[in-house]
Design a protein around this motif. Structure first.
Motif, PDB file in Angstrom:
ATOM      1  N   LYS A  67       0.847  -1.197   0.000  1.00  0.00           N
ATOM      2  CA  LYS A  67       0.000   0.000   0.000  1.00  0.00           C
ATOM      3  C   LYS A  67       0.884   1.250   0.000  1.00  0.00           C
ATOM      4  N   ARG A  68       1.327   1.670  -1.193  1.00  0.00           N
ATOM      5  CA  ARG A  68       2.128   2.886  -1.378  1.00  0.00           C
ATOM      6  C   ARG A  68       3.362   2.899  -0.477  1.00  0.00           C
ATOM      7  N   LEU A  69       4.129   1.821  -0.533  1.00  0.00           N
ATOM      8  CA  LEU A  69       5.321   1.699   0.306  1.00  0.00           C
ATOM      9  C   LEU A  69       6.491   1.212  -0.522  1.00  0.00           C
ATOM     10  N   GLU A  70       7.628   1.067   0.122  1.00  0.00           N
ATOM     11  CA  GLU A  70       8.790   0.444  -0.495  1.00  0.00           C
ATOM     12  C   GLU A  70       8.576  -1.062  -0.438  1.00  0.00           C
ATOM     13  N   GLN A  74       7.614  -0.356   5.561  1.00  0.00           N
ATOM     14  CA  GLN A  74       7.593   1.048   5.997  1.00  0.00           C
ATOM     15  C   GLN A  74       8.722   1.217   7.005  1.00  0.00           C
ATOM     16  N   PHE A 190       3.443   4.458  12.380  1.00  0.00           N
ATOM     17  CA  PHE A 190       2.410   4.275  11.352  1.00  0.00           C
ATOM     18  C   PHE A 190       1.263   5.264  11.526  1.00  0.00           C
ATOM     19  N   ASN A 193       2.321   8.451  10.321  1.00  0.00           N
ATOM     20  CA  ASN A 193       2.678   8.417   8.897  1.00  0.00           C
ATOM     21  C   ASN A 193       1.872   7.321   8.207  1.00  0.00           C
ATOM     22  N   PRO A 194       0.550   7.422   8.212  1.00  0.00           N
ATOM     23  CA  PRO A 194      -0.287   6.326   7.706  1.00  0.00           C
ATOM     24  C   PRO A 194      -0.190   6.172   6.192  1.00  0.00           C
ATOM     25  N   THR A 195      -0.381   4.968   5.725  1.00  0.00           N
ATOM     26  CA  THR A 195      -0.371   4.699   4.289  1.00  0.00           C
ATOM     27  C   THR A 195      -1.786   4.625   3.726  1.00  0.00           C
ATOM     28  N   ILE A 196      -2.782   4.810   4.595  1.00  0.00           N
ATOM     29  CA  ILE A 196      -4.180   4.935   4.179  1.00  0.00           C
ATOM     30  C   ILE A 196      -4.775   6.106   4.962  1.00  0.00           C
ATOM     31  N   THR A 198      -6.624   7.355   7.758  1.00  0.00           N
ATOM     32  CA  THR A 198      -7.041   6.766   9.041  1.00  0.00           C
ATOM     33  C   THR A 198      -8.453   7.186   9.440  1.00  0.00           C
TER      34      THR A 198
END
Length: 409
Positions: A67-70, A74, A190, A193-196, A198
């Motif tokens: 989800k939009r990460l390396e 994360q 997280f 610095n959320p990847t969705i 929240t």
């Protein structure tokens, strides 16, 4: 056995071939994550990175997406605090004074409006040191229950939630947290610095130490008060489980980070034991049949909540704020799952006041000096009244009979 596990890790993690491991059992996951070759999965260590690679490969083979990460990772860099009462500090620096952890995150996209977060920390104590209760030098702390069991259960749920007939009205974000033992670092990072989005997270489920279901089938569920919807779902799906409820959303695990971000949380815990934070927390002591029961229970809760709109959040009393200060210790491990009157002892430490007084595992403390003990909080309040060197009469229940002993603190 160790050689077989090392080979299996190499095949699953490092093979360039397409390897389907959907059928990997919770027992196999725990055995790999709690193997000596990972050296206790200390945050930022090579062992933790190998564990992260293994979890990412499991996510990939289960058909989950980054989800939009390396990739699935994360990463975060932090400076560990030399003061145990001070939090570690996240930093952009990367040098000898910093460490780097990495959350492993995967997404199951059901094209739904809201998302459920399901998490478990995968780091542990490495060779011991800070946080270890082992006093005989360096040794590998494999953390089979704490918390290979939680990660294995998370992977099992990830598999179950993709099968025919599984609930589809929410998306699912699976997070293996790094840095929990260092102070909830991965979950804290997280949430900041959320990847969705929240605001679209309906609730969060956390599994930390779910591998030692006892003979009474008692499971502690924390955070029941963080949404008015939870209580009914938690109890209606219990079946053979005996649920020990706790209202608070604050506790010593990663669900706390989400609660503090106003997200309803449930935390599942099968209880403290004498191998906690010791090298003896190994895979052969895990109750895998019990893990199946707990995993099925959590799946039932997810299914029960599937038709609900986004769950309302409710603040709860922070019980850690009212814990009294102690000048003495009794030297026991309390049974946190005990719901009867008093404080039941789950373990006795060597050369401490309880052992010297003849107290045993299974004894129930009902009175200390002039103070009645009815539950964990009253036990802690009673203990806070005593000074070092003071002797007090302690009343215990053993085998259905009351017995009085003298304890010198």
């Amino acid at each position: 056995m160790r050689a077989i596990l090392v080979i299996l890790i190499a095949i699953v993690v490092f093979s360039c071939k397409e390897t389907q491991v959907n059928s990997v059992s919770m027992k196999e996951d725990v055995a790999i994550l709690a193997n000596d070759s990972l050296n206790g999965r200390k945050t930022g260590s090579d062992g933790e990175r190998k564990a992260a690679d293994y979890i990412a490969k499991r996510f990939e083979d289960l058909g989950l997406q980054p989800k939009r990460l390396e990739g699935f990772f994360q990463k975060f860099t932090y400076k560990a605090s030399k003061n145990p009462h001070q939090e570690a500090e996240f930093t952009a620096e990367n040098n000898e004074s910093t460490k780097t952890g990495q959350n492993v995150i995967a997404f199951l996209d059901n094209k739904a409006e809201n998302t459920v977060v399901i998490g478990a920390h995968y780091d542990h104590l490495g060779m011991g040191g800070e946080g270890s209760l082992y006093r005989e030098g360096k040794a590998i702390h494999n953390g089979a229950d704490d918390n290979a069991s939680g990660v294995a259960m998370m992977l099992h749920l990830a598999d179950s939630l993709q099968k025919k007939g599984s609930p589809k009205n929410n998306n699912y974000l699976f997070i293996a947290f790094s840095g929990e033992e260092e102070g909830l670092l991965g979950s804290n990072y997280f949430v900041k610095n959320p990847t969705i989005d929240t605001k679209k997270v309906t609730y969060m489920l956390n599994m930390d130490m779910v591998g030692r279901l006892n003979s009474e089938n008692t499971l502690a569920v924390y955070g029941v008060g963080t949404s008015p919807i939870f209580k009914q779902a938690v109890n209606a799906n219990a079946r053979e489980l005996k649920i020990a409820e706790n209202e608070s959303g604050v506790g010593p695990s990663d669900h706390t980070s989400f609660y503090l971000a106003n997200i309803p949380v449930l935390h599942f815990f099968t209880g403290q034991h004498e191998d906690y934070h010791k090298p003896s927390d190994d895979a052969e002591k895990v109750n895998f049949e019990g893990m199946k029961i707990v995993s099925n229970y959590i799946f039932s809760i997810i299914k029960d909540l599937d038709n609900q709109p986004k769950l309302p959040f409710k603040k709860t009393k922070n019980e850690s704020e009212v814990v009294p200060e102690f000048k003495v210790t009794l030297g026991v491990v309390p049974d946190y799952l005990f719901s009867g009157k008093g404080m039941r002892i789950d373990g006795v430490s060597e050369d401490k006041p309880a052992q010297k007084a003849g107290l045993q595992k299974g004894d129930i403390v009902v009175k200390m000096g002039d103070f009645e003990v009815t539950d964990m909080m009253s036990y802690m309040k009673s203990l806070s009244k005593f000074e070092k060197g003071q002797t007090a009469k302690v009343t215990i229940e053993r085998g259905g009979e009351l017995k009085e002993v003298e304890v010198t603190f």
